[in-house]
Design a protein around this motif. Structure first.
Motif: not given
Ligand code: ADP
Ligand code: ADP
Length: 229
Positions: A40, A20, A16, A212-215
């Protein structure tokens, strides 16, 4: 100003993206807070900015200069970095810990001694009492203050603060926050400040980036974030 352009980081062996395709600007003289749940990508973003880790793709610019064009050691010497568990070297005195980066910059002893006293006063510690102590002789709150002083030693324009006040009790934390904000009104440094605490984000941030989640899922002033949750 710190600018991230389409920055992605995938750690070796991971499937992952920890960060991102992140693009953002952290304005000069402002505190930009990265906030979001554990994992995150906040710390990864900070480590990408100071060159501790390299981007998988994309670029980071500090004051218009791609950090890939700066020697990583040189880069880190010119960025103030504060982390939760400050990492003061236990066998060095407070003064010696603060002197590490100024020494790398080639400052002479007189200039360093003067600066150590000035810094300890700035962060609210009595230099006479503090400078010859060892880290383990200080309280948690005092250590955080020394961590901030050390990060400011050569007066870097850019500071990266990763949960800088995370390891202390709530009352001490409030005091550290207030005092740092007071300093910042004068210093006007470009600061990337990481926290998982939305209250701290609202208090400290000129701008808040919710991750959140790299963004980044939301980016705005604290006022607008609070009115458009
Ligand atoms: P945060 O600071 O928001 O808690 P991190 O940037 O530390 O998040 O981590 C983002 C993601 O990358 C997490 O899933 C974490 O497990 C992973 N990660 C962080 N550091 C490493 C590493 N050195 N090697 C592999 N995975 C990592
Ligand atoms: P100052 O804050 O005093 O202006 P500088 O960053 O200009 O400090 O550095 C002071 C001296 O140390 C200069 O002679 C510079 O060339 C040298 N220096 C600084 N960083 C490095 C480095 N990473 N490698 C080698 N020499 C360095």
């Amino acid at each position: 100003m710190i600018e991230l352009k389409n920055v992605t980081k995938t750690y070796p062996g991971q499937s992952f993206k920890a960060v991102d395709n992140l693009s953002m600007i952290m304005e000069t003289g402002e505190i930009t807070v990265l906030v979001g749940p554990s994992g995150c990508g906040k710390s990864t973003t900070i480590r990408l900015i100071n060159g501790m880790i390299e981007t998988t793709s994309g670029d980071v610019f500090i004051d218009g200069k791609n950090i890939k064009d700066t020697d990583p050691n040189r880069l880190r010497m010119n960025i103030g970095y504060v982390i939760q568990h400050i990492g003061l070297l236990p066998h060095l005195t407070i003064a010696q810990n603060i002197a590490i980066v100024p020494k790398l910059h080639g400052w002479d002893k007189g200039r360093i001694d003067k600066r150590v006293v000035e810094l300890l006063e700035l962060v609210g510690l009595d230099p006479g009492i503090t400078k010859n102590k060892y880290p383990l002789q200080l309280s948690g709150g005092q250590m955080q203050r020394v961590g901030v002083a050390r990060a400011m030693a050569v007066d870097p324009a850019t500071m990266l603060m990763d949960e800088p006040f995370g390891a202390v009790d709530p009352i001490t934390r409030r005091g550290l926050q207030d005092e740092f904000l007071r300093l910042q009104t004068v210093m006007k440094k470009t600061i990337c400040f990481v926290t998982h605490d939305i209250n701290e984000a609202v208090k400290m941030g000129d701008k808040i980036a919710i991750m959140n989640k790299g963004q980044i899922v939301q980016y705005d002033t604290p006022k607008n974030i609070l009115s458009h949750p």
